[in-house]
Design a protein around this motif. Structure first.
Motif, PDB file in Angstrom:
ATOM      1  N   GLY A  29       7.826   7.011  -8.354  1.00  0.00           N
ATOM      2  CA  GLY A  29       8.951   7.376  -9.212  1.00  0.00           C
ATOM      3  C   GLY A  29       8.506   7.924 -10.550  1.00  0.00           C
ATOM      4  O   GLY A  29       9.083   8.874 -11.077  1.00  0.00           O
ATOM      5  N   ASP A  77      15.523   4.020   1.784  1.00  0.00           N
ATOM      6  CA  ASP A  77      15.215   4.671   0.506  1.00  0.00           C
ATOM      7  C   ASP A  77      13.706   4.631   0.317  1.00  0.00           C
ATOM      8  O   ASP A  77      13.181   3.822  -0.439  1.00  0.00           O
ATOM      9  N   HIS A  78      13.030   5.513   1.025  1.00  0.00           N
ATOM     10  CA  HIS A  78      11.569   5.578   0.955  1.00  0.00           C
ATOM     11  C   HIS A  78      11.157   5.796  -0.495  1.00  0.00           C
ATOM     12  O   HIS A  78      11.732   6.626  -1.202  1.00  0.00           O
ATOM     13  N   SER A  79      10.173   5.044  -0.953  1.00  0.00           N
ATOM     14  CA  SER A  79       9.743   5.129  -2.353  1.00  0.00           C
ATOM     15  C   SER A  79       9.233   6.517  -2.722  1.00  0.00           C
ATOM     16  O   SER A  79       9.243   6.886  -3.896  1.00  0.00           O
ATOM     17  N   GLU A  85      14.815  11.012  -9.022  1.00  0.00           N
ATOM     18  CA  GLU A  85      14.171  10.930 -10.332  1.00  0.00           C
ATOM     19  C   GLU A  85      14.260  12.265 -11.066  1.00  0.00           C
ATOM     20  O   GLU A  85      14.446  12.297 -12.284  1.00  0.00           O
ATOM     21  N   ASP A 125      22.054   0.016  -6.442  1.00  0.00           N
ATOM     22  CA  ASP A 125      20.798   0.073  -5.692  1.00  0.00           C
ATOM     23  C   ASP A 125      20.852  -0.825  -4.454  1.00  0.00           C
ATOM     24  O   ASP A 125      20.308  -0.481  -3.404  1.00  0.00           O
TER      25      ASP A 125
END
Length: 157
Positions: A29, A77-79, A85, A125
């Motif tokens: 992120g 929600d793959h990092s 972002e 989230d």
């Protein structure tokens, strides 16, 4: 097939993974937000109405883009999905004063809210799924950060 090969073979994944910045194995992120800075700098050269239009389109497209990438990867929600972002940072920087210090301040503020996830970000989230959920928490983080940016700009800009 490796994740990197998957990302670089698909335009959907390539954009969702921030042109590959989301592939960094630690703090994707943060690296995604860093990758958003050069595009912000270009966008900041245009009139505010155009900047806002691009951010709006990027957010709307991002809902589909992030959702589709997550669906294809089979991960909610793959990092590595960092398009959210990009948009969150661009929201942070709406009408920001020009200069590298303001980019740094915006970067830090956005990352603080994105990582800390104060109310209602942590609820979004946890409870909102799909592309909308992936995008919304970062858009709210950007909204919190832009409010602080504007107050700082009022006093120090």
């Amino acid at each position: 097939m490796s994740l990197a090969k998957t990302v670089f073979k698909s335009p959907v994944h390539l954009l969702a993974f921030g042109f590959g910045s989301g592939l960094v194995p630690f703090a994707p992120g943060t690296f995604g937000t860093l990758a958003a800075i050069p595009l912000y700098w270009i966008l900041s050269l245009f009139p505010l109405w155009f900047y806002l239009l691009v951010v709006l389109v990027a957010a709307i497209v991002g809902i589909w883009l992030c959702g589709e990438s997550a669906k294809r990867l089979g991960v909610h929600d793959h990092s590595g999905i960092v398009w959210d972002e990009f948009v969150g940072f661009w929201i942070t920087m709406i009408a920001a004063p020009s200069g590298l210090i303001w980019i740094l301040v915006g970067f830090v503020l956005f990352r603080i809210f994105d990582i800390w996830k104060p109310w209602p970000i942590y609820i979004v989230d946890d409870k909102v799924h799909g592309g909308f959920g992936i995008m919304l928490d970062d858009m709210i983080a950007g909204a919190y950060a832009v409010m602080i940016m504007q107050v700082l700009a009022l006093f120090f800009g």
